[in-house]
Design a protein around this motif. Structure first.
Motif, PDB file in Angstrom:
ATOM      1  N   PRO A 147      37.377 -21.915 -54.012  1.00 59.68           N
ATOM      2  CA  PRO A 147      36.995 -20.610 -53.465  1.00 59.68           C
ATOM      3  C   PRO A 147      36.197 -20.739 -52.163  1.00 59.68           C
ATOM      4  O   PRO A 147      35.382 -21.661 -52.016  1.00 59.68           O
ATOM      5  CB  PRO A 147      36.132 -20.004 -54.575  1.00 59.68           C
ATOM      6  N   GLY A 148      36.434 -19.767 -51.269  1.00 63.39           N
ATOM      7  CA  GLY A 148      35.791 -19.807 -49.950  1.00 63.39           C
ATOM      8  C   GLY A 148      34.277 -19.790 -50.027  1.00 63.39           C
ATOM      9  O   GLY A 148      33.598 -20.425 -49.228  1.00 63.39           O
ATOM     10  N   ARG A 149      33.735 -19.071 -50.993  1.00 63.68           N
ATOM     11  CA  ARG A 149      32.264 -18.964 -51.063  1.00 63.68           C
ATOM     12  C   ARG A 149      31.625 -20.327 -51.348  1.00 63.68           C
ATOM     13  O   ARG A 149      30.529 -20.611 -50.882  1.00 63.68           O
ATOM     14  CB  ARG A 149      31.844 -17.937 -52.114  1.00 63.68           C
ATOM     15  N   LEU A 150      32.324 -21.170 -52.116  1.00 65.07           N
ATOM     16  CA  LEU A 150      31.776 -22.509 -52.377  1.00 65.07           C
ATOM     17  C   LEU A 150      31.828 -23.374 -51.125  1.00 65.07           C
ATOM     18  O   LEU A 150      30.873 -24.088 -50.796  1.00 65.07           O
ATOM     19  CB  LEU A 150      32.532 -23.188 -53.521  1.00 65.07           C
ATOM     20  N   LEU A 151      32.959 -23.274 -50.436  1.00 64.76           N
ATOM     21  CA  LEU A 151      33.090 -24.055 -49.186  1.00 64.76           C
ATOM     22  C   LEU A 151      32.039 -23.615 -48.177  1.00 64.76           C
ATOM     23  O   LEU A 151      31.407 -24.441 -47.508  1.00 64.76           O
ATOM     24  CB  LEU A 151      34.490 -23.864 -48.599  1.00 64.76           C
ATOM     25  N   LYS A 152      31.857 -22.291 -48.096  1.00 61.62           N
ATOM     26  CA  LYS A 152      30.877 -21.756 -47.136  1.00 61.62           C
ATOM     27  C   LYS A 152      29.466 -22.245 -47.482  1.00 61.62           C
ATOM     28  O   LYS A 152      28.680 -22.607 -46.601  1.00 61.62           O
ATOM     29  CB  LYS A 152      30.927 -20.226 -47.159  1.00 61.62           C
ATOM     30  N   THR A 153      29.170 -22.262 -48.773  1.00 60.69           N
ATOM     31  CA  THR A 153      27.843 -22.733 -49.203  1.00 60.69           C
ATOM     32  C   THR A 153      27.622 -24.183 -48.780  1.00 60.69           C
ATOM     33  O   THR A 153      26.592 -24.531 -48.196  1.00 60.69           O
ATOM     34  CB  THR A 153      27.716 -22.635 -50.748  1.00 60.69           C
ATOM     35  N   VAL A 154      28.607 -25.010 -49.079  1.00 61.53           N
ATOM     36  CA  VAL A 154      28.442 -26.444 -48.780  1.00 61.53           C
ATOM     37  C   VAL A 154      28.374 -26.689 -47.275  1.00 61.53           C
ATOM     38  O   VAL A 154      27.621 -27.541 -46.802  1.00 61.53           O
ATOM     39  CB  VAL A 154      29.598 -27.250 -49.406  1.00 61.53           C
TER      40      VAL A 154
END
Lengths: 176, 264
Positions: free
Chosen positions: B67-74
């Motif tokens: 999911p994009g939100r996980l990538l964005k977080t990292v």
């Protein structure tokens, strides 16, 4: 921040991105819910980034991340004062390979049996099964992740697998 | 390989054999046991099945897109702050291991409390301030405080200074203490230092705090025209903190007459 530190941070972020699928699988196994699993992984990533310098380069990042997820899970369980009792609703997303017909039906049945059996294991049993049987960690790495002796991992794992086997076959027997 | 070896094969060993975790010697023992014991074969099959029944069941996240939100977080969540980098540099420089919060907090508390105790003189009685005068531990100084009423001046043999007890009191440790001024030999109006000495069990007056006085202005004539060097009123603040009872002139006279024998 100097250029070396910036480079270290970039490498750390890249390694974390590469780990995300395994972290999601681990969290899914613990929570049995993909949305909750993603929330857990997100919290773990935030914690890891904020404490990035506590991680020693050269040591296993996956073990460190699994350990963070494990502790977050414990914290959440303490806070919520409840234990997850549901099983995955979207069964299709847990079956890795495309299947059809009878094979798919068997896989769904197996998923249901395993998922229900997992609910009867303790958190420690689920955790050690997840690390060794699902993620494929060695006993030594699992022991490092859980910060317990290898002997403890072995005894927990043997007990959990015997229990899981018994539960699954008990359900199979009752459904036949 | 006898009966004893077979009996020693535990469930954990069978499981480790199935998982490929045994060394060569242990593997041979288990292999031999499996050849001859059907019960162990069943156990090995059971452990193998638990692995196969879980294989692939939870592999969905490995196949699908993160999911994009996980990538964005990292990719964008702020990493450790400057204080963490600084702390790490300090740890590296002094080879201090990473500490858990509770022991680190305890250590910090011990250091702070220890520092305060040292400063307040509860463990030691160091002189505080600059240029601690050599006479302040001598017999002449001690005898002077033993015999001189408040406001009077006594000379200290061998030194170009005179001492005047200003305030006498009992402190929190049940000692007699005297706040004194050190006066210039040539000008009794010129204070060159201030301190506090307390009488110990050996009947000796020991200086617990001393501070030099710097001259304020060009040619002051009154004592009030001088001020303490460094932090103002260090001596007075120690006295205010430690004093229990201030003694009157009559009480001091009586103590001098009786040789300070009364316990405060």
């Amino acid at each position: 921040m100097n250029s070396i530190e910036q480079e270290d941070e970039n490498v750390f972020r890249e390694q974390l991105v590469a780990l995300l699928p395994r972290l999601r699988r681990f969290a899914l196994f613990l929570t049995s819910d993909m949305t909750e699993a993603d929330d857990l992984v997100q919290s773990a990533c935030e914690r890891a980034l904020s404490r990035r310098l506590q991680w020693q380069p050269g040591s296993r990042l996956d073990s460190w991340m699994f350990s963070i997820i494990h502790h977050l899970m414990i914290d959440e369980t303490r806070t919520m004062r409840r234990r997850k009792t549901h099983i995955p609703l979207e069964e299709g997303r847990f079956i890795a390979t495309a299947m059809n017909g009878m094979k798919k039906l068997e896989a769904k049945l197996r998923l249901k049996q395993v998922a229900m059996a997992m609910q009867h294991l303790t958190d420690n049993d689920r955790l050690v099964i997840s690390l060794v049987c699902i993620d494929g960690m060695s006993y030594k790495d699992a022991a490092n992740t859980l910060q317990v002796p290898v002997g403890t991992v072995m005894s927990r794992l043997a007990r959990a697998r015997k229990k899981l086997y018994g539960l699954v076959h008990q359900r199979q027997g009752s459904s036949e | 390989m006898g009966e004893k070896s077979i009996q020693n094969v535990s469930d954990e060993m069978i499981m480790a054999f199935v998982d490929g975790e045994l060394d060569a010697g242990q593997t041979k023992i288990v292999e031999h046991a499996l050849e001859t014991d059907p019960a162990l074969q069943e156990k090995a099959a059971m452990f193998a099945e638990t692995t196969s029944m879980l294989a692939g069941v939870y592999d969905g996240p490995l196949q699908e897109e993160v999911p994009g939100r996980l990538l964005k977080t990292v990719q964008s969540y702020p990493a450790g702050g400057w204080w963490q980098r600084t702390a790490k540099k300090i740890r590296r420089a002094f080879r201090v291991p990473v500490m858990r919060p509770a022991p680190a907090f305890a250590l910090m508390a011990v250091l702070i409390i220890g520092g305060w105790l040292l400063y307040s003189g509860n463990f030691f009685n160091p002189s505080t301030g600059g240029n601690y005068p050599a006479f302040a531990e001598g017999d002449a100084f001690s005898q002077g405080l033993e015999r001189t009423p408040g406001g009077r001046i006594f000379p200290v043999a061998g030194f170009s200074a005179r001492v005047s007890p200003v305030v006498t009191y009992t402190d929190l440790k049940n000692r007699y203490c005297r706040r004194f001024d050190v006066l210039d030999q040539a000008d009794n109006n010129r204070i060159i230092g201030r301190g506090i000495a307390c009488r110990d069990q050996t009947k000796h007056w020991r200086t617990i705090v001393y501070q030099q006085v710097s001259e304020k202005g060009s040619a002051p004539s009154a004592r009030s025209s001088f001020e303490l060097a460094g932090s103002n009123n260090l001596v007075d603040s120690v006295m205010n903190k430690e004093a229990r009872n201030l003694l009157s002139d009559q009480q001091i006279q009586a103590l001098i007459k009786n040789g300070w024998i009364d316990s405060p």
